[in-house]
Design a protein around this motif. Sequence first.
Motif, PDB file in Angstrom:
ATOM      1  N   SER A 249      50.121 -25.290 -18.814  1.00 45.54           N
ATOM      2  CA  SER A 249      51.579 -25.533 -18.636  1.00 45.54           C
ATOM      3  C   SER A 249      51.894 -26.078 -20.066  1.00 45.54           C
ATOM      4  CB  SER A 249      51.801 -26.301 -17.646  1.00 45.54           C
ATOM      5  OG  SER A 249      53.217 -26.844 -17.412  1.00 45.54           O
ATOM      6  N   HIS A 250      51.341 -26.888 -20.759  1.00 45.35           N
ATOM      7  CA  HIS A 250      51.640 -27.521 -22.015  1.00 45.35           C
ATOM      8  C   HIS A 250      52.033 -26.279 -22.908  1.00 45.35           C
ATOM      9  CE1 HIS A 250      51.264 -31.380 -20.436  1.00 45.35           C
ATOM     10  NE2 HIS A 250      52.010 -31.845 -21.592  1.00 45.35           N
ATOM     11  N   LEU A 251      50.820 -25.296 -22.944  1.00 37.49           N
ATOM     12  CA  LEU A 251      50.594 -24.262 -23.794  1.00 37.49           C
ATOM     13  C   LEU A 251      52.014 -23.342 -23.677  1.00 37.49           C
ATOM     14  CD1 LEU A 251      49.444 -22.384 -25.652  1.00 37.49           C
ATOM     15  CD2 LEU A 251      48.127 -21.214 -23.547  1.00 37.49           C
ATOM     16  N   ALA A 270      58.130 -17.472 -33.828  1.00 36.55           N
ATOM     17  CA  ALA A 270      56.968 -16.555 -34.591  1.00 36.55           C
ATOM     18  C   ALA A 270      55.925 -17.314 -34.628  1.00 36.55           C
ATOM     19  CB  ALA A 270      57.726 -16.377 -36.054  1.00 36.55           C
ATOM     20  N   GLU A 271      55.570 -18.423 -34.919  1.00 32.64           N
ATOM     21  CA  GLU A 271      54.338 -19.376 -34.920  1.00 32.64           C
ATOM     22  C   GLU A 271      53.848 -19.351 -33.472  1.00 32.64           C
ATOM     23  OE1 GLU A 271      57.485 -22.584 -35.151  1.00 32.64           O
ATOM     24  OE2 GLU A 271      57.101 -20.449 -35.765  1.00 32.64           O
ATOM     25  N   VAL A 272      54.693 -19.561 -32.714  1.00 32.40           N
ATOM     26  CA  VAL A 272      54.070 -19.349 -31.075  1.00 32.40           C
ATOM     27  C   VAL A 272      53.521 -18.448 -30.563  1.00 32.40           C
ATOM     28  CG1 VAL A 272      54.784 -20.074 -28.697  1.00 32.40           C
ATOM     29  CG2 VAL A 272      55.887 -21.526 -30.528  1.00 32.40           C
ATOM     30  N   ALA A 273      54.295 -17.257 -30.930  1.00 37.01           N
ATOM     31  CA  ALA A 273      54.007 -15.766 -30.676  1.00 37.01           C
ATOM     32  C   ALA A 273      52.554 -15.631 -31.178  1.00 37.01           C
ATOM     33  CB  ALA A 273      54.827 -14.799 -31.178  1.00 37.01           C
ATOM     34  N   GLN A 274      52.261 -15.950 -32.493  1.00 33.56           N
ATOM     35  CA  GLN A 274      51.009 -15.763 -33.197  1.00 33.56           C
ATOM     36  C   GLN A 274      49.999 -16.451 -32.273  1.00 33.56           C
ATOM     37  OE1 GLN A 274      51.555 -17.241 -37.106  1.00 33.56           O
ATOM     38  NE2 GLN A 274      52.525 -15.215 -37.792  1.00 33.56           N
ATOM     39  N   LYS A 278      46.674 -15.101 -30.460  1.00 36.01           N
ATOM     40  CA  LYS A 278      45.446 -15.355 -30.810  1.00 36.01           C
ATOM     41  C   LYS A 278      44.851 -15.609 -29.420  1.00 36.01           C
ATOM     42  CE  LYS A 278      44.588 -17.487 -34.481  1.00 36.01           C
ATOM     43  NZ  LYS A 278      44.583 -18.675 -35.629  1.00 36.01           N
ATOM     44  N   ILE A 279      45.246 -16.315 -28.747  1.00 36.36           N
ATOM     45  CA  ILE A 279      44.543 -16.775 -27.567  1.00 36.36           C
ATOM     46  C   ILE A 279      44.173 -15.481 -26.721  1.00 36.36           C
ATOM     47  CG2 ILE A 279      44.968 -18.189 -25.309  1.00 36.36           C
ATOM     48  CD1 ILE A 279      46.840 -20.125 -26.828  1.00 36.36           C
ATOM     49  N   VAL A 288      44.244 -16.670 -18.223  1.00 39.47           N
ATOM     50  CA  VAL A 288      45.036 -17.540 -19.308  1.00 39.47           C
ATOM     51  C   VAL A 288      45.872 -16.489 -19.848  1.00 39.47           C
ATOM     52  CG1 VAL A 288      44.986 -18.741 -21.482  1.00 39.47           C
ATOM     53  CG2 VAL A 288      43.641 -19.445 -19.544  1.00 39.47           C
ATOM     54  N   ALA A 289      45.227 -15.395 -20.557  1.00 41.41           N
ATOM     55  CA  ALA A 289      45.908 -14.352 -21.157  1.00 41.41           C
ATOM     56  C   ALA A 289      47.014 -13.732 -20.185  1.00 41.41           C
ATOM     57  CB  ALA A 289      44.836 -13.239 -21.506  1.00 41.41           C
ATOM     58  N   LEU A 290      46.762 -13.367 -18.924  1.00 41.78           N
ATOM     59  CA  LEU A 290      47.502 -12.745 -18.091  1.00 41.78           C
ATOM     60  C   LEU A 290      48.755 -13.473 -17.778  1.00 41.78           C
ATOM     61  CD1 LEU A 290      44.975 -11.220 -15.517  1.00 41.78           C
ATOM     62  CD2 LEU A 290      46.554  -9.846 -17.247  1.00 41.78           C
ATOM     63  N   SER A 291      48.632 -14.901 -17.818  1.00 40.86           N
ATOM     64  CA  SER A 291      49.735 -15.933 -17.476  1.00 40.86           C
ATOM     65  C   SER A 291      50.572 -15.825 -18.810  1.00 40.86           C
ATOM     66  CB  SER A 291      49.027 -17.276 -17.162  1.00 40.86           C
ATOM     67  OG  SER A 291      48.206 -17.426 -16.112  1.00 40.86           O
ATOM     68  N   ILE A 292      49.919 -15.631 -20.022  1.00 44.15           N
ATOM     69  CA  ILE A 292      50.967 -15.668 -21.184  1.00 44.15           C
ATOM     70  C   ILE A 292      51.870 -14.317 -21.020  1.00 44.15           C
ATOM     71  CG2 ILE A 292      50.704 -15.359 -23.681  1.00 44.15           C
ATOM     72  CD1 ILE A 292      48.275 -17.414 -23.798  1.00 44.15           C
ATOM     73  N   LEU A 293      51.091 -13.360 -20.715  1.00 44.01           N
ATOM     74  CA  LEU A 293      51.694 -11.940 -20.794  1.00 44.01           C
ATOM     75  C   LEU A 293      52.884 -12.104 -19.801  1.00 44.01           C
ATOM     76  CD1 LEU A 293      51.786  -9.098 -21.517  1.00 44.01           C
ATOM     77  CD2 LEU A 293      50.311  -8.678 -19.905  1.00 44.01           C
TER      78      LEU A 293
END
Length: 321
Positions: A249-251, A270-274, A278-279, A288-293
């Motif tokens: 959630s914080h991420l 931009a820095e958040v997208a990077q 990376k994650i 985690v990756a699917l949640s970000i997506l």
Amino acid sequence: MVIIAMASLTVACTSPDQTPKEAVKKASLTADTLKSAIKTDSLTAKQLTLDQLIALFQKKPSFPVLDSIENAIQIQLPGLAIEQRYKLLDQWQKVFSPNINRLDPGQTKLLPLFDQLEVSWIDGESANNRRKRVETKFQKGLSPEQKTLFQQLLNHHIEIKHEEETGAIFHLSPSYWKSLFASNLLKDDRKFWDQTALENDPVIDYDAGLAIDRVTLGDWAFYWEQFLKQYPKSHYKKEAQRNYQSYLSHLLVGLENTPTTEDNSNKVLAEVAQDFDKISKRHPGSDVALSILAFRKTLAASPEKIDLYNLSKSSIITATK
């Protein structure tokens, strides 16, 4: 000799369900008598049970009684049934944690000195390395007696940390429970304490900003995702679920001084997208990756500014097997 006295102590086992108050009633020694017995090396075998020692510590905390309890736990723990080991851990946590600032009268004088300490930040420095550097500098300004006291605290995994709006506080590192109990717990719970000691009760939100970089939060969230999938029946399942949800959630949401999106749009900075990229590359196909997506897709598709907190709740995939 305190060490000799403790090493020669044979500890009697009492019922793990016995409360500290019940143990006090059965104890044949008061805290003062115990302290005197330790100093004179007159403590005899089976004079005190572990429950009685814990009860005496609760009544009058001190380093000698603490040393006695820790030695007693090391002696008794391997012989207990696994359920009793967890009960003993819970019992000792409830008594010890609230009393870490009452072990010696000189402790109170250490906190103002720590508050006066100024240590500059070093870019890229790990939290553990910074802690060691701060402790080293702090000890240089102490008197010999204070250095001895501070080292005693460190020997028992008690640190001094600066807490926002509170100042210096005594903090019991989770490494204490790892070192004293973890080797006698189930495999999954040993792994729980390994990671918990590594994170060391992290402060994620400091001065309205993230105190931990996003990639680290992603790594930690991934660890707890994998933990929950590999050990769904862990004794610490609830704690692992809370860590996974909190870090992810914080991420995703960020904080006021470390935002995720631009002020007036849903565009990810931009820095958040990077960091997100990376994650996702470090943990491909993970929850985690699917949640970000899912989070980024909803942001990109929405024409109006979105409440990120509510979006994160709907985007985070529950980490289950």
